[in-house]
Design an enzyme around this catalytic site. Structure first.
Site, PDB file in Angstrom:
ATOM      1  N   MET A   1       0.836  -1.196   0.000  1.00 19.40           N
ATOM      2  CA  MET A   1       0.000   0.000   0.000  1.00 19.40           C
ATOM      3  C   MET A   1       0.876   1.252   0.000  1.00 19.40           C
ATOM      4  SD  MET A   1      -3.311  -0.511   0.279  1.00 19.40           S
ATOM      5  CE  MET A   1      -4.426  -1.868   0.614  1.00 19.40           C
TER       6      MET A   1
ATOM      7  N   ASP B   1      -4.991  -2.108 -13.240  1.00 17.32           N
ATOM      8  CA  ASP B   1      -4.753  -1.628 -11.880  1.00 17.32           C
ATOM      9  C   ASP B   1      -5.500  -2.540 -10.904  1.00 17.32           C
ATOM     10  OD1 ASP B   1      -3.548   0.191 -10.084  1.00 17.32           O
ATOM     11  OD2 ASP B   1      -5.429   1.305  -9.871  1.00 17.32           O
ATOM     12  N   GLU B   2      -5.044  -2.601  -9.672  1.00 21.11           N
ATOM     13  CA  GLU B   2      -5.659  -3.449  -8.626  1.00 21.11           C
ATOM     14  C   GLU B   2      -5.775  -4.898  -9.094  1.00 21.11           C
ATOM     15  OE1 GLU B   2      -5.947  -2.194  -5.752  1.00 21.11           O
ATOM     16  OE2 GLU B   2      -6.230  -0.035  -6.040  1.00 21.11           O
ATOM     17  N   ALA B   3      -4.715  -5.376  -9.730  1.00 20.02           N
ATOM     18  CA  ALA B   3      -4.742  -6.707 -10.345  1.00 20.02           C
ATOM     19  C   ALA B   3      -4.823  -7.838  -9.320  1.00 20.02           C
ATOM     20  CB  ALA B   3      -3.499  -6.894 -11.219  1.00 20.02           C
TER      21      ALA B   3
ATOM     22  N   LYS C   1       1.582   2.453  -7.002  1.00 16.76           N
ATOM     23  CA  LYS C   1       1.279   1.565  -8.126  1.00 16.76           C
ATOM     24  C   LYS C   1       0.314   2.213  -9.107  1.00 16.76           C
ATOM     25  CE  LYS C   1      -0.336  -1.610  -5.399  1.00 16.76           C
ATOM     26  NZ  LYS C   1      -0.015  -0.945  -4.132  1.00 16.76           N
TER      27      LYS C   1
ATOM     28  N   CYS D   1       8.916   0.992   5.261  1.00 15.29           N
ATOM     29  CA  CYS D   1       8.321   0.965   6.604  1.00 15.29           C
ATOM     30  C   CYS D   1       8.803   2.210   7.355  1.00 15.29           C
ATOM     31  CB  CYS D   1       8.803  -0.298   7.299  1.00 15.29           C
ATOM     32  SG  CYS D   1       8.212  -0.528   8.992  1.00 15.29           S
TER      33      CYS D   1
HETATM   34 ZN    ZN Z   1       9.945  -1.832   9.926  1.00 18.75          ZN
END
Ligand code: ZN
Length: 190
Positions: A11, A82-84, A15, A140
């Protein structure tokens, strides 16, 4: 030779913006591209692909694409999905048909794994069959590569149980590295 591409990312890895840019580039060069998304992904309203950073474009539904004849498909120079991750096995089989039998490249963008870190159906078959598998990277909070999609509730707590796809829910998603996904740490102070 035409290829089937699977460009996956967590997320927030842009993309959709990538899909829109590829679509734009084809059209700018006078080519005919077809931007599609599975109908299940209707959060942007009807037949619009919209990225977080504000880019958007009209699209068709994947469910309609698979009903086109070979002659109708041959007018396209490229198919962009998209959103495959929401594609079914038979829809991915149809993408293989477009690439192998019609010589038209199909470029898919989607998530690899769901909020329980398990493959989506579309991602599973794209990972199995795509000619080119490329990661769109994001990070992250700790700076490591984020490849997991944590579902968090309104209190900001990580959610581990539930349906794979909850349409219209208020849950949000945060991309995390595997370590912090497994620890359930959505931010440093947790
Ligand atoms: Zn992390």
């Amino acid at each position: 030779m035409a290829k089937l591409y699977f460009r996956y990312g967590a997320m927030g890895s842009s993309k959709t913006a990538n899909a829109l840019m590829v679509d734009y580039n084809y059209k700018e060069r006078g080519k005919t591209s077809c931007l599609v998304k599975p109908k299940i992904d209707s959060r942007d309203g009807d037949k619009i692909v919209r990225s977080r950073i504000g880019l958007e474009s009209e699209c068709e539904y994947l469910e309609e694409l698979v009903r086109l004849s070979d002659d109708e498909l041959k007018k396209y120079d490229c198919i962009i999905v998209d959103e495959a991750q929401f594609a079914t096995r038979s829809q991915v089989e149809f993408m293989v048909h477009i690439v192998d039998d019609l010589g038209i490249p199909v470029i898919c963008y989607g998530l690899r794994a769901d909020f329980q870190n398990e493959l989506f159906e579309g991602s599973k078959w794209l990972l199995a069959w795509a000619d080119k598998i490329e990661e769109i990277k994001t990070v992250c909070w700790c700076g490591s590569g984020a490849r997991c999609n944590a579902r968090v509730n309104e209190k900001g707590e990580i959610v581990r149980v539930g349906e794979q796809v909850v349409l219209g829910a208020n849950d949000k998603y945060i991309s995390l590295c595997r370590k912090h996904f497994n620890l359930g740490m959505v931010k440093p102070e947790d």
